[in-house]
Design an enzyme around this catalytic site. Sequence first.
Site, PDB file in Angstrom:
ATOM      1  N   GLY A 174       0.805  -1.213   0.000  1.00  9.05           N
ATOM      2  CA  GLY A 174       0.000   0.000   0.000  1.00  9.05           C
ATOM      3  C   GLY A 174       0.842   1.268   0.000  1.00  9.05           C
TER       4      GLY A 174
ATOM      5  N   ASP B  56      10.469  -7.290  -0.183  1.00  5.32           N
ATOM      6  CA  ASP B  56       9.135  -7.887  -0.153  1.00  5.32           C
ATOM      7  C   ASP B  56       9.285  -9.387  -0.404  1.00  5.32           C
ATOM      8  OD1 ASP B  56       6.150  -6.296  -0.557  1.00  5.32           O
ATOM      9  OD2 ASP B  56       6.200  -8.464  -0.839  1.00  5.32           O
TER      10      ASP B  56
ATOM     11  N   ASN C 204      -5.186  -6.894  -2.951  1.00  6.48           N
ATOM     12  CA  ASN C 204      -4.185  -5.817  -2.923  1.00  6.48           C
ATOM     13  C   ASN C 204      -4.548  -4.668  -3.853  1.00  6.48           C
ATOM     14  OD1 ASN C 204      -1.586  -8.347  -3.088  1.00  6.48           O
ATOM     15  ND2 ASN C 204      -2.549  -7.488  -1.262  1.00  6.48           N
TER      16      ASN C 204
ATOM     17  N   GLN D 151      -6.972  -2.781  -4.613  1.00  8.76           N
ATOM     18  CA  GLN D 151      -7.770  -1.616  -4.198  1.00  8.76           C
ATOM     19  C   GLN D 151      -6.861  -0.472  -3.750  1.00  8.76           C
ATOM     20  OE1 GLN D 151      -7.259  -1.612  -0.809  1.00  8.76           O
ATOM     21  NE2 GLN D 151      -8.888  -0.474   0.236  1.00  8.76           N
TER      22      GLN D 151
ATOM     23  N   ASN E  91       3.189  -3.602  10.036  1.00  9.81           N
ATOM     24  CA  ASN E  91       3.170  -4.359  11.294  1.00  9.81           C
ATOM     25  C   ASN E  91       4.227  -3.849  12.267  1.00  9.81           C
ATOM     26  OD1 ASN E  91       5.707  -6.211  11.155  1.00  9.81           O
ATOM     27  ND2 ASN E  91       4.799  -6.265   9.119  1.00  9.81           N
TER      28      ASN E  91
ATOM     29  N   CYS F 253      -3.543  -5.282   9.351  1.00  6.17           N
ATOM     30  CA  CYS F 253      -4.110  -4.472   8.279  1.00  6.17           C
ATOM     31  C   CYS F 253      -5.254  -5.243   7.619  1.00  6.17           C
ATOM     32  CB  CYS F 253      -3.025  -4.147   7.270  1.00  6.17           C
ATOM     33  SG  CYS F 253      -3.396  -2.756   6.225  1.00  6.17           S
TER      34      CYS F 253
ATOM     35  N   CYS G 188     -13.983 -16.317  13.616  1.00  4.46           N
ATOM     36  CA  CYS G 188     -13.863 -14.925  13.140  1.00  4.46           C
ATOM     37  C   CYS G 188     -13.291 -14.972  11.720  1.00  4.46           C
ATOM     38  CB  CYS G 188     -13.000 -14.097  14.091  1.00  4.46           C
ATOM     39  SG  CYS G 188     -11.278 -14.653  14.197  1.00  4.46           S
TER      40      CYS G 188
END
Length: 394
Positions: free
Chosen positions: A55, A76, A84, A86, A145, A202, A352
């Site tokens: 992002g 990365d 991703n 968006q 993070n 996130c 969840c």
Amino acid sequence: MTESQLRPPPLVEPAPGLTNQEIRRYSRHLIIPDINIEGQRRMRNAKVLCIGAGGLGSPVAMYLAAAGVGTLGLVDFDVVDETNLQRQIIHGQSDLGKKKLDSAEESIKEINPFVNVVKHETFVRSDNALELFRDYDLIIDGSDNFPTRYLVNDACVLLGKPYVWGSIFRFDGQLSVFWADHGPCYRCLFPEPPPPGMVPSCAEGGVLGMLCGTIGSLQTTEAIKLITGTGDLMIGRMLVYDALEMKFRELKVRKDPECPVCGKNPTVTELIDYDAFCGVTPDVADAAAQSQLTPKEVKALLDAGRDVAVIDVREPHEWDIVHLEGAKLIPMNDVVDRVSEIPQNGDVIVMCKVGQRSANVLQWLHSIGLTHVKHLAGGIDAWAREVDPGLPRY
Ligand SMILES: [Zn+2]
């Protein structure tokens, strides 16, 4: 804040002259008096490391490349996923499934073929951070993070390098430049990582896509100012952006003489991996490990016609996206008030999105004596992956 703190000398020496092609490409920089050809030559000599090609990393890498930064390192290890796109605008539809590093490199080369892209396919860890950072002039953090943030900060302090920090969550963004040689570091502000289990990832918290562009552009602006020695830096200041109110506020950040890493008597003298901090506490992990069912095991119970109570502890807006038939919604924060709705015996399963919230709820239910309750390992994400691929993923 003194002038020398806000305005350290340029971080990078100028490269030798620019070619005619480069002069044409960068002309709109060259005619800004405060940048001029010397600033552009500094950019060409600059080596910037961006943590993450996601992002924040997307706008950071794209603007650094367009601006003419000579060497751009990217760290990365992920591949491009549909969720991703968006916000991670360096990647596109045809990049799905590709390594983010490769996809990012292609975009960068398309923007500016003069940039030397260095791909580091790895996590930032305590045993590689110093070596990874050593050759770069500054580090831009595009990670999402806490373990990485503390690691990047500590490595930058130990190496004396500036750390351009940004963070994003839903509608909120934050920005600062930490540079222990000239001002505070990240730990002066947040000495220790937050308590385990308290931090939504996130993936669970959500982020407004274009917030990445706002904060990433601001990070890149600070990087270019550092490289060229232009303007007042965000050293000792933190910018807080609220997109809902459309307000920017500024907070002072002071250097803490007792800071555990940049203070007078540092207790952090080597790098630490904080892996445990982003997930759940050892207690919770323990409870979860002993009382979890895989999606296949839960499905077998349901298929066998057992009367299973499935309690979904996600939020109503997540429930609206997708939920299991027959499940009951009790959002995590309502569980204490609505505990009487949880059956006192029989098969009870809490679930969840990824299994983190349900593990926390499970531990609390066990602590009040409802030890028959189990949780769905991996949440509805794992359920969709393993037993019902037709379900939408979010
Ligand atoms: Zn500090």
